[in-house]
Design a protein around this motif. Structure first.
Motif, PDB file in Angstrom:
ATOM      1  N   GLU A 236       0.839  -1.200   0.000  1.00 33.08           N
ATOM      2  CA  GLU A 236       0.000   0.000   0.000  1.00 33.08           C
ATOM      3  C   GLU A 236       0.871   1.246   0.000  1.00 33.08           C
ATOM      4  O   GLU A 236       1.936   1.267   0.604  1.00 33.08           O
ATOM      5  N   LEU A 237       0.379   2.294  -0.668  1.00 33.16           N
ATOM      6  CA  LEU A 237       1.080   3.583  -0.646  1.00 33.16           C
ATOM      7  C   LEU A 237       0.600   4.395   0.553  1.00 33.16           C
ATOM      8  O   LEU A 237      -0.568   4.328   0.924  1.00 33.16           O
ATOM      9  N   GLU A 238       1.524   5.151   1.155  1.00 33.42           N
ATOM     10  CA  GLU A 238       1.172   6.081   2.238  1.00 33.42           C
ATOM     11  C   GLU A 238       1.571   7.483   1.785  1.00 33.42           C
ATOM     12  O   GLU A 238       2.751   7.822   1.759  1.00 33.42           O
ATOM     13  N   GLU A 239       0.582   8.277   1.401  1.00 29.38           N
ATOM     14  CA  GLU A 239       0.864   9.568   0.782  1.00 29.38           C
ATOM     15  C   GLU A 239       0.740  10.725   1.769  1.00 29.38           C
ATOM     16  O   GLU A 239      -0.216  10.790   2.546  1.00 29.38           O
ATOM     17  N   HIS A 240       1.730  11.621   1.734  1.00 27.50           N
ATOM     18  CA  HIS A 240       1.768  12.823   2.575  1.00 27.50           C
ATOM     19  C   HIS A 240       2.423  13.937   1.751  1.00 27.50           C
ATOM     20  O   HIS A 240       3.158  13.664   0.804  1.00 27.50           O
ATOM     21  N   PRO A 241       2.234  15.190   2.155  1.00 25.76           N
ATOM     22  CA  PRO A 241       3.021  16.252   1.521  1.00 25.76           C
ATOM     23  C   PRO A 241       4.491  16.121   1.940  1.00 25.76           C
ATOM     24  O   PRO A 241       4.772  15.812   3.099  1.00 25.76           O
ATOM     25  N   PHE A 242       5.424  16.298   1.011  1.00 20.83           N
ATOM     26  CA  PHE A 242       6.848  16.247   1.367  1.00 20.83           C
ATOM     27  C   PHE A 242       7.656  17.153   0.451  1.00 20.83           C
ATOM     28  O   PHE A 242       7.227  17.484  -0.661  1.00 20.83           O
ATOM     29  N   GLU A 250      18.598  14.041   0.934  1.00 22.30           N
ATOM     30  CA  GLU A 250      18.798  12.985   1.953  1.00 22.30           C
ATOM     31  C   GLU A 250      19.355  11.717   1.318  1.00 22.30           C
ATOM     32  O   GLU A 250      20.262  11.082   1.858  1.00 22.30           O
ATOM     33  N   VAL A 251      18.820  11.345   0.138  1.00 18.72           N
ATOM     34  CA  VAL A 251      19.302  10.152  -0.568  1.00 18.72           C
ATOM     35  C   VAL A 251      20.766  10.330  -0.967  1.00 18.72           C
ATOM     36  O   VAL A 251      21.598   9.445  -0.753  1.00 18.72           O
ATOM     37  N   PHE A 252      21.096  11.496  -1.537  1.00 19.31           N
ATOM     38  CA  PHE A 252      22.466  11.744  -1.992  1.00 19.31           C
ATOM     39  C   PHE A 252      23.456  11.758  -0.824  1.00 19.31           C
ATOM     40  O   PHE A 252      24.594  11.304  -0.959  1.00 19.31           O
ATOM     41  N   ASP A 281       4.035   9.445  -1.919  1.00 19.37           N
ATOM     42  CA  ASP A 281       4.669   8.543  -0.960  1.00 19.37           C
ATOM     43  C   ASP A 281       6.183   8.751  -0.999  1.00 19.37           C
ATOM     44  O   ASP A 281       6.881   8.184  -1.842  1.00 19.37           O
ATOM     45  N   MET A 282       6.670   9.603  -0.090  1.00 21.15           N
ATOM     46  CA  MET A 282       8.094   9.931  -0.066  1.00 21.15           C
ATOM     47  C   MET A 282       8.950   8.695   0.210  1.00 21.15           C
ATOM     48  O   MET A 282      10.003   8.508  -0.399  1.00 21.15           O
ATOM     49  N   ALA A 283       8.469   7.838   1.126  1.00 16.58           N
ATOM     50  CA  ALA A 283       9.268   6.662   1.509  1.00 16.58           C
ATOM     51  C   ALA A 283       9.509   5.749   0.310  1.00 16.58           C
ATOM     52  O   ALA A 283      10.604   5.220   0.122  1.00 16.58           O
ATOM     53  N   ARG A 284       8.481   5.563  -0.531  1.00 14.14           N
ATOM     54  CA  ARG A 284       8.614   4.672  -1.691  1.00 14.14           C
ATOM     55  C   ARG A 284       9.479   5.309  -2.787  1.00 14.14           C
ATOM     56  O   ARG A 284      10.273   4.625  -3.439  1.00 14.14           O
ATOM     57  N   LEU A 289      14.882   5.651  -5.488  1.00 17.21           N
ATOM     58  CA  LEU A 289      16.098   6.448  -5.737  1.00 17.21           C
ATOM     59  C   LEU A 289      17.325   5.815  -5.078  1.00 17.21           C
ATOM     60  O   LEU A 289      18.399   5.729  -5.679  1.00 17.21           O
ATOM     61  N   ILE A 290      17.169   5.355  -3.833  1.00 16.54           N
ATOM     62  CA  ILE A 290      18.290   4.717  -3.120  1.00 16.54           C
ATOM     63  C   ILE A 290      18.793   3.516  -3.913  1.00 16.54           C
ATOM     64  O   ILE A 290      19.998   3.321  -4.093  1.00 16.54           O
ATOM     65  N   ASN A 291      17.855   2.705  -4.409  1.00 17.94           N
ATOM     66  CA  ASN A 291      18.243   1.511  -5.161  1.00 17.94           C
ATOM     67  C   ASN A 291      19.007   1.865  -6.427  1.00 17.94           C
ATOM     68  O   ASN A 291      20.061   1.280  -6.727  1.00 17.94           O
ATOM     69  N   LEU A 292      18.491   2.848  -7.174  1.00 16.16           N
ATOM     70  CA  LEU A 292      19.129   3.212  -8.448  1.00 16.16           C
ATOM     71  C   LEU A 292      20.479   3.909  -8.233  1.00 16.16           C
ATOM     72  O   LEU A 292      21.450   3.629  -8.930  1.00 16.16           O
TER      73      LEU A 292
END
Length: 565
Positions: A236-242, A250-252, A281-284, A289-292
Motif C-alpha cells: 500500500e502507498l502512504e501519501e503525505h506532503p513532502f 537525503e538520498v544523496f 509517498d516519499m518513503a517509496r 532512488l536509493i536503489n538506483l
C-alpha cells in the motif's frame, strides 16, 4: 454429403417378388437394403443394425405388420424409427386406423407409384441423418462440458491449494520478520545511541562497521518482504506532503562518503517548474532512488552519478515527474537488458561475481514505480554507462497544507521544559526496546514513561499526565497493542485531548496497517526503529509536547502567526 457408410433400410414383406420390386425402386449406393420375409425376421434384423426407415407390409401370415410395428415401438432403441406401411387393401378403414395406432408414420396402397415411395424414403433418410448429426453434436457438447467441469474442478482445487500456500507463506514471513526484526531493532538502535557517545577512533570505526552490516542485513530482509507483499498485491502507498528537494538531498547524503572514496561526482538537478512540496509517498520514492543511486555508485569506478528531475506532464490536479539517473560506469550489454527488472535475476550469476545482491532491487523498483502511476526503463551501452529513466504521478498540495507542514516542523525545534511531566508513553515488553525508545526520545529532548504490556498502557493512559504520543508495540503478553488501543479510545472523554497512538511492530502480516487504523491508531512505524524515522514521524504533528511549558506553547503560536502573516 461426403463419404459415409451406407444407410440401412429394412424392407419387410412375406412375398419375395414384392421385396425384389421394392429393391429395384430403392437401389442406391447410399442405401444398404436389408430384406425380411416375416415380422420375427424383421425384429432379429433390428437387433443387429441401426435403421433409418422401415417399409412394412401389413398383411403377412403369422405376425402381421400391425403386431410387428407395436413390438418395434415398444423397444427403446427402435421406437423412433419411421415406419411406412404398405397394404393391398385400400377399402378397409380399420386397417388404416390400426396402422397409424401401431405407430406408422405413413401409409401407401399397392400398387404404389415408385417415384413417390423413393421421395418419401429420401425425406426420412434426410431426417435420420439430421437427427444423427444432432445426436453426435449433443454428445460432443456433453463430453466438452464434462471436460470443462473437470478442468474447472481442478482449477478450483489448485486455487484453494495456492491460497493455502500463499497464506502459510505470508504467516511464515510475518513470523520470521518479527523474530529477525526484534533483535535487529536492538542492534541498530543501540549502535545509533553508541555512536552518539564519546568514542575512541577505533571504537567509532567498529561501530560504523556494525551499523553498516546491520543496515545491509535489514535491506535484504526488506527486499524479500517487499517483493512478497507486491507478489500478493498487498503493498500500500502512504501519501503525505513532502519536500522533494529534501528527499533527494537525503538520498544523496547517504552515498556521499562512498562516492568520495571513489572520487566520483554526485550531482542532482531539479527543474525550476517542479513545486518544492508535492503530495505522494516519499518513503517509496526514496526507496526507488536509493536503489538506483546505490547501483550507479556500485558499478561506477570513475566519472560520476547524475540525477535530473524534470516535469513530464502537468494537469490541473497532478504532476507527472520524470527522474533520470545516469552513470559513467560499466554499463549493461543490450542482450542482458531484458533480464534487469525480473525478480531474482542477476546479470552476473557466476561463482566469481564481483558485485553481490538479492536480484530483487530493480524488480521492486519497477513495482513501486508502477504503483505510483509511472513506468521505468533503461538505456545503456557497455561503453557509456547506464541511464535509468522512471516517472511517477504526484499531486500538488493545497497552499495551506504546505504551510501546515512548515508549522509542524517547528514543533520539534521548541525548547523542552526539563521539569515537565513525560509527554510520551512507550509500550513494549522487551527491555532493550524500552531503553532504546526512551533514549532516542531523550536525544530529541522528549521525556517518556514506560508500560510493559497493554494492560499497563490502558491504566497509565487513564491516570497519567495526559500523553501526547503513545508508541504502542503490537505483540505483547497480557494484552496486545490492538486491544489496548481500543480500550484507550473507549475510555477517552470528549473534552480531553486525544493522544496520537503510533503502532510499533516487526510484523508484516497481511492487512496489519488496516487493523491498526480500525483499532484507533494514527500512525505506523516498523522495526527496526531508526531515530530519523521517529523524528520525521513526530514532525507531522504540530502539538506542543510539554503541557506544563506555557512558554513553549506561546513560542509555537507566535512562530506560526509570524509564518501566517
Amino acid at each position: 454429403m461426403g463419404v459415409q457408410e451406407p444407410i440401412h433400410i429394412l424392407l419387410v414383406d412375406d412375398r419375395p417378388e414384392n421385396l425384389l420390386a421394392l429393391e429395384a425402386v430403392l437401389e442406391s449406393e447410399q442405401y444398404n437394403l436389408v430384406k425380411a420375409t416375416s415380422g420375427e425376421e424383421a425384429l432379429r434384423c433390428l437387433l443387429k443394425d441401426e435403421f433409418a426407415v422401415i417399409v412394412l407390409d401389413v398383411q403377412m401370415p403369422g405376425m402381421d405388420g400391425i403386431e410387428t410395428a407395436k413390438l418395434i415401438k415398444a423397444r427403446d432403441k427402435t421406437k423412433d424409427i419411421p415406419i411406412i406401411f404398405i397394404s393391398a387393401n385400400s377399402k378397409e378403414a380399420e386397417h388404416l386406423f390400426a396402422g397409424y395406432s401401431a405407430g406408422a408414420i405413413d401409409y401407401m396402397v399397392k400398387p404404389f407409384i415408385p417415384q413417390i415411395l423413393k421421395s418419401k424414403i429420401e425425406g426420412f433418410v434426410e431426417m435420420y441423418l439430421t437427427n444423427k448429426k444432432h445426436k453426435t453434436q449433443s454428445m460432443l457438447l456433453q463430453q466438452k462440458t464434462q471436460e470443462l467441469e473437470k478442468i474447472n474442478h481442478e482449477l478450483v482445487k489448485a486455487k484453494e491449494a495456492a491460497e493455502i500456500a500463499a497464506k502459510a507463506k505470508t504467516e511464515f514471513l510475518a513470523m520470521m520478520s518479527h523474530e529477525i526484526r526484534t533483535p535487529m531493532n536492538g542492534v541498530i538502535g543501540m549502535v545509533d545511541l553508541l555512536m552518539e557517545t564519546d568514542l575512541k577512533e577505533e571504537q567509532k570505526e567498529y561501530s560504523e562497521i556494525i551499523r553498516r552490516s546491520a543496515d545491509a542485513l535489514v535491506t535484504v530482509i526488506n527486499d524479500i518482504l517487499d517483493f512478497t507483499k507486491m507478489e500478493s498485491g498487498k503493498m500500500e502507498l502512504e501519501e503525505h506532503p513532502f519536500d522533494l528537494q529534501n528527499c533527494i538531498q537525503e538520498v544523496f547524503s547517504l552515498f556521499s562518503v562512498e562516492a568520495g572514496k571513489k572520487n566520483l561526482e554526485l550531482v542532482y538537478f531539479i527543474d525550476e517548474h517542479i513545486p518544492h512540496v508535492v503530495f505522494g509517498d516519499m518513503a517509496r520514492l526514496r526507496q526507488v532512488l536509493i536503489n538506483l543511486i546505490a547501483n550507479a555508485v556500485k558499478f561506477t569506478q570513475q566519472g560520476g552519478v547524475y540525477l535530473m528531475v524534470s516535469p513530464k506532464e502537468q494537469s490541473a490536479d497532478a504532476i507527472d515527474i520524470e527522474f533520470t539517473v545516469k552513470d559513467t560506469g560499466i554499463g549493461i550489454s543490450a542482450d542482458k537488458i531484458d533480464r534487469l527488472f525480473k525478480p531474482f535475476s542477476q546479470l552476473d550469476s557466476s561463482m566469481t561475481r564481483k558485485y553481490g545482491g538479492t536480484g530483487l532491487g530493480l524488480a521492486i523498483c519497477k513495482s513501486l514505480v508502477e504503483m505510483m502511476g509511472g513506468d521505468i526503463h533503461v538505456e545503456s551501452s557497455a561503453e557509456n554507462g547506464a541511464v535509468f529513466i522512471f516517472n511517477i504521478v504526484v499531486k500538488e498540495p493545497e497552499p495551506d497544507e504546505a504551510l501546515s507542514r512548515r508549522c509542524e516542523e517547528l514543533s520539534l525545534q521548541v525548547d523542552r521544559d526539563k521539569d515537565a511531566s513525560p509527554s510520551i508513553l512507550v509500550v513494549d515488553d522487551h527491555p532493550v526496546n524500552q531503553k532504546l525508545m526512551v533514549s532516542m526520545l531523550g536525544k530529541l529532548g522528549l521525556k517518556a514513561d514506560i508500560a510493559e504490556d497493554g494492560k499497563q498502557a490502558v491504566e497509565k493512559a487513564q491516570t497519567g499526565p495526559g500523553y501526547h504520543f503513545i508508541f504502542m508495540d503490537l505483540q505483547m503478553p497480557v494484552m496486545d497493542g490492538l486491544k489496548a488501543t481500543e480500550q484507550i479510545r473507549q475510555n477517552e472523554k470528549p473534552e480531553s485531548r486525544k493522544p496520537v497512538i503510533i503502532a510499533m511492530t516487526a510484523n508484516v502480516m497481511e492487512g496489519i496497517q488496516t487493523r491498526c487504523r480500525e483499532a484507533g491508531m494514527d500512525e505506523y512505524i516498523s522495526k527496526p526503529v531508526k531515530m530519523s524515522c521517529v523524528k520525521q514521524l513526530l514532525s507531522r504533528y504540530p502539538i506542543p509536547l510539554s503541557r506544563e511549558s506555557y512558554t513553549s506553547d506561546n513560542r509555537i503560536h507566535q512562530e506560526q502567526e509570524n509564518i501566517t502573516s
